[in-house]
Every structure is written in C-alpha cells, then in structure tokens.
Design a protein around this motif. Structure first.
Motif, PDB file in Angstrom:
ATOM      1  N   PRO A 125       0.983  -1.350  -0.007  1.00 31.09           N
ATOM      2  CA  PRO A 125      -0.078  -0.081   0.061  1.00 31.09           C
ATOM      3  C   PRO A 125       0.647   1.097  -0.153  1.00 31.09           C
ATOM      4  O   PRO A 125       1.778   1.293   0.437  1.00 31.09           O
ATOM      5  CB  PRO A 125      -0.746  -0.358   1.273  1.00 31.09           C
ATOM      6  CG  PRO A 125      -0.065  -1.180   2.091  1.00 31.09           C
ATOM      7  CD  PRO A 125       0.672  -2.054   1.308  1.00 31.09           C
ATOM      8  N   ASN A 157      -8.582   1.300   1.458  1.00 26.96           N
ATOM      9  CA  ASN A 157      -8.129   2.512   0.680  1.00 26.96           C
ATOM     10  C   ASN A 157      -8.910   3.604   1.387  1.00 26.96           C
ATOM     11  O   ASN A 157      -9.924   3.554   1.923  1.00 26.96           O
ATOM     12  CB  ASN A 157      -8.574   2.472  -0.774  1.00 26.96           C
ATOM     13  CG  ASN A 157      -8.009   1.221  -1.470  1.00 26.96           C
ATOM     14  OD1 ASN A 157      -6.966   1.385  -2.043  1.00 26.96           O
ATOM     15  ND2 ASN A 157      -8.685   0.072  -1.425  1.00 26.96           N
ATOM     16  N   LEU A 211      -3.750   4.077  -0.913  1.00 26.30           N
ATOM     17  CA  LEU A 211      -4.192   3.191  -2.114  1.00 26.30           C
ATOM     18  C   LEU A 211      -3.420   1.656  -1.978  1.00 26.30           C
ATOM     19  O   LEU A 211      -2.324   1.404  -1.427  1.00 26.30           O
ATOM     20  CB  LEU A 211      -4.091   3.744  -3.299  1.00 26.30           C
ATOM     21  CG  LEU A 211      -4.870   4.942  -3.680  1.00 26.30           C
ATOM     22  CD1 LEU A 211      -4.449   5.574  -5.005  1.00 26.30           C
ATOM     23  CD2 LEU A 211      -6.314   4.575  -3.571  1.00 26.30           C
ATOM     24  N   GLN A 212      -4.333   0.614  -2.167  1.00 25.88           N
ATOM     25  CA  GLN A 212      -3.748  -0.492  -2.144  1.00 25.88           C
ATOM     26  C   GLN A 212      -3.000  -0.943  -3.766  1.00 25.88           C
ATOM     27  O   GLN A 212      -3.789  -0.383  -4.654  1.00 25.88           O
ATOM     28  CB  GLN A 212      -4.642  -1.724  -2.040  1.00 25.88           C
ATOM     29  CG  GLN A 212      -5.505  -1.388  -0.620  1.00 25.88           C
ATOM     30  CD  GLN A 212      -4.260  -1.756   0.590  1.00 25.88           C
ATOM     31  OE1 GLN A 212      -3.482  -2.646   0.420  1.00 25.88           O
ATOM     32  NE2 GLN A 212      -4.487  -1.161   1.850  1.00 25.88           N
ATOM     33  N   PHE A 245     -13.260   1.288   0.521  1.00 28.98           N
ATOM     34  CA  PHE A 245     -12.812   2.686   0.509  1.00 28.98           C
ATOM     35  C   PHE A 245     -13.468   3.416   1.749  1.00 28.98           C
ATOM     36  O   PHE A 245     -14.554   3.509   1.758  1.00 28.98           O
ATOM     37  CB  PHE A 245     -13.134   3.544  -0.893  1.00 28.98           C
ATOM     38  CG  PHE A 245     -12.225   3.292  -1.882  1.00 28.98           C
ATOM     39  CD1 PHE A 245     -12.125   2.105  -2.712  1.00 28.98           C
ATOM     40  CD2 PHE A 245     -11.235   4.351  -2.330  1.00 28.98           C
ATOM     41  CE1 PHE A 245     -10.929   1.920  -3.889  1.00 28.98           C
ATOM     42  CE2 PHE A 245     -10.492   4.174  -3.164  1.00 28.98           C
ATOM     43  CZ  PHE A 245     -10.227   3.104  -3.988  1.00 28.98           C
TER      44      PHE A 245
END
Ligand code: G1P
Length: 291
Positions: A125, A157, A211-212, A245
């Motif tokens: 990540p 995320n 973010l992944q 998310f």
C-alpha cells in the motif's frame, strides 16, 4: 497497515498560474520561503513516509536539484559561518537513496501519472500526495489519514475529503457517504468532476490518498474519463468493487495553490502562522486593507 512510500505526481503543466509556470515547475512556487514540493514532502515525512517517488515530466529537472546537495552553496555557507542557513538545508535534505524519480512522458492524466510509479511502489500500500494542495494543520493531513488507516482493515483504501460549496462540486472528484464513524465514513460511490446538479454530496476528494497496489492493474487498462484523461478516480471506482474505500474528513484548512487566488491565500495563511513573520505581515495587511 505500514505505509512506507508516497507518490508525488509533479508532471502537470500548471496552466492555471501562467506565466509564473512557463519556465518553472508549479511545484517550485514558494509559499512564504519554501517551495510547495518541500511542504508536501515534509508532511509525508511527518506521517512516517520513508521513500518519496516523484513522477516528473519535461522541464521539471529543478525539482530533482532541489532534493540534491548543492556543494557550492554548502561550501560558501560554511566559509561564511552561516549556521542557520546550513541547518535549514540539512533539515530539508532527504536521506541518500530515499527519493526516486520517474517520468510521465505525456500528459495522459493523474491516473496515468500514478501508474507510472508502479514498479517503484511494487506490491505494497502507498500514499499519493498532490503538491498543489496544502493543508495547514498539525498533525498534517497525511498523518491523520495514516492514523485512520491503522484503525481500519488491511486491504482498505482511504481518501481525504473536504466539503466544498455546491456550485464548485463540478471541479473535483466527489464521493457519496455511507456508514459513518466520526470523521471516517464508508465511501458510497465516487464520480470525477460531476456535471452541475448531479454530485452525490459536496464532499470533494482532496489530494491525499492511501491506496492498495491492486489499483495498478486497474490503471493499466483504465479508459479515459473526464477531460479526456486517465482519471485516478475512475480506477478507484473499479477498485471499490473489490476493496473497501473510506473517506476521512481531515482537520485543517485546505489551500489550492495551483490557482492564483488560492496561492495568495496560502501565502497569507502560512505567513500569519509563522512566529517570525506574523506581526510584520499583519501590520502590512492592515495598512493595505485601509486603502
Ligand atoms: C484531481 C483529482 C480530483 C480531486 C482534485 C483535488 O483533479 O482528479 O478528484 O478532487 O485533484 O485537487 P485535478 O485538480 O487534477 O483536475
């Protein structure tokens, strides 16, 4: 969730602040006495980021120089006994090997810029930080997000969000709001630059993301969206089908330094926040406001 690396997309042309950015990258515009890029790198350092990845473009070489040593300057300052200035340079100097530069060879959009960093990020990540948005707050916006990320699941995320007036939602990525726990909420849909009157809320995506790495597979085939560009928001919509998310309503004041009015406001706000400048700046402002 350990976040070690941050991507700084710095390939943009800065057309909103021409002519200042004709020969100089917008990321080198100064707020008080530091370039924008130094502020966001400092914000990332404070949040525990160890590796700084810059996605540059043509005419951006000076950003690389900014994070290098300047032997002439070091030698001259040392010879003149200018200790304070030497300390400032040492403070801003990244550790050897902790910065990487890659190029976005054509202006295909923010999503494409982030994708250009895929090999440097690898399978972990990471954060994305847009340098033209500064947040005046301690702790910084990214530190607040990493704190939030540590409370959430491993494959989460996160996006930083801020409410904007309804008539401005078409200028941003906007997200819908699901289940809420204080300042953190589940994102219920996202849209990049919604047509006027169609935004799902007034919460705009600010330039901070966690973010992944699965985002890269999606970006690899992401079609062009708003403005004919490969949009990060569109790829996030794809990733939201597989992973969670979250939106983080961060504490602090956001400044869009990529616009002329925002840049001026940021200089005033950051100047007034400085103990060494506040009184003089306030006196000058009072004088001009009386005119
Ligand atoms: C980008 C993002 C948008 C976000 C904005 C924040 O847009 O695509 O979702 O709200 O940054 O500044 P840009 O400003 O590059 O058009």
């Amino acid at each position: 969730m350990k976040i070690r690396k941050a991507v700084f997309p710095v390939a943009g042309l800065g057309t909103r602040v021409l002519p200042a950015t004709k020969a100089m990258p917008k990321e080198m515009l100064t707020i008080v006495d530091k370039p924008l890029i130094q502020y966001v790198v400092d914000e990332a350092k404070e949040a525990g980021i160890e590796h700084f990845v810059f996605v540059t473009g043509r005419n951006k070489g000076v950003i690389e120089d900014h994070f290098d040593r300047m032997f002439e300057l070091d030698t001259t300052l040392a010879a003149r006994g200018k200790k304070t200035e030497m300390e400032i340079l040492a403070r801003d100097q990244p550790e050897a090997g902790s910065v990487s530069f890659t190029r976005q060879q054509a202006p295909h959009g923010l999503g494409h810029a982030v994708w250009c960093a895929r090999d440097i990020i690898g399978n972990e990540p990471f954060a994305v930080v847009l340098p033209d948005e500064l947040v005046l707050n301690a702790p910084g916006c990214l530190a607040q997000m990493i704190e939030a990320a540590n409370k959430l699941g491993e494959k989460s995320n996160l996006i930083a969000v801020e409410a904007v007036p309804d008539h401005l939602t078409h200028q941003y990525g906007i997200c819908g709001v699901g289940k809420r726990d204080g300042r953190i909420f589940e994102v219920d849909g996202m849209v990049e630059k919604p047509a006027k009157g169609t935004a799902p809320s007034n919460l705009s995506i600010t330039g901070r993301y966690i973010l992944q790495p699965e985002i890269f597979n999606i970006l690899a085939t992401q079609e062009r969206g708003a403005g004919g560009e490969i949009q990060l928001t569109d790829a996030m919509i794809g990733l939201a089908k597989q992973q969670k998310f979250y939106g983080v309503e961060f504490e602090g004041e956001r400044h869009d330094c990529g616009s002329k009015a925002g840049f001026l406001r940021a200089n005033i706000a950051f100047g007034l926040a400085r103990d060494d400048l506040r009184d003089g700046l306030r006196a000058a402002m009072e004088k001009y406001l009386k005119k």
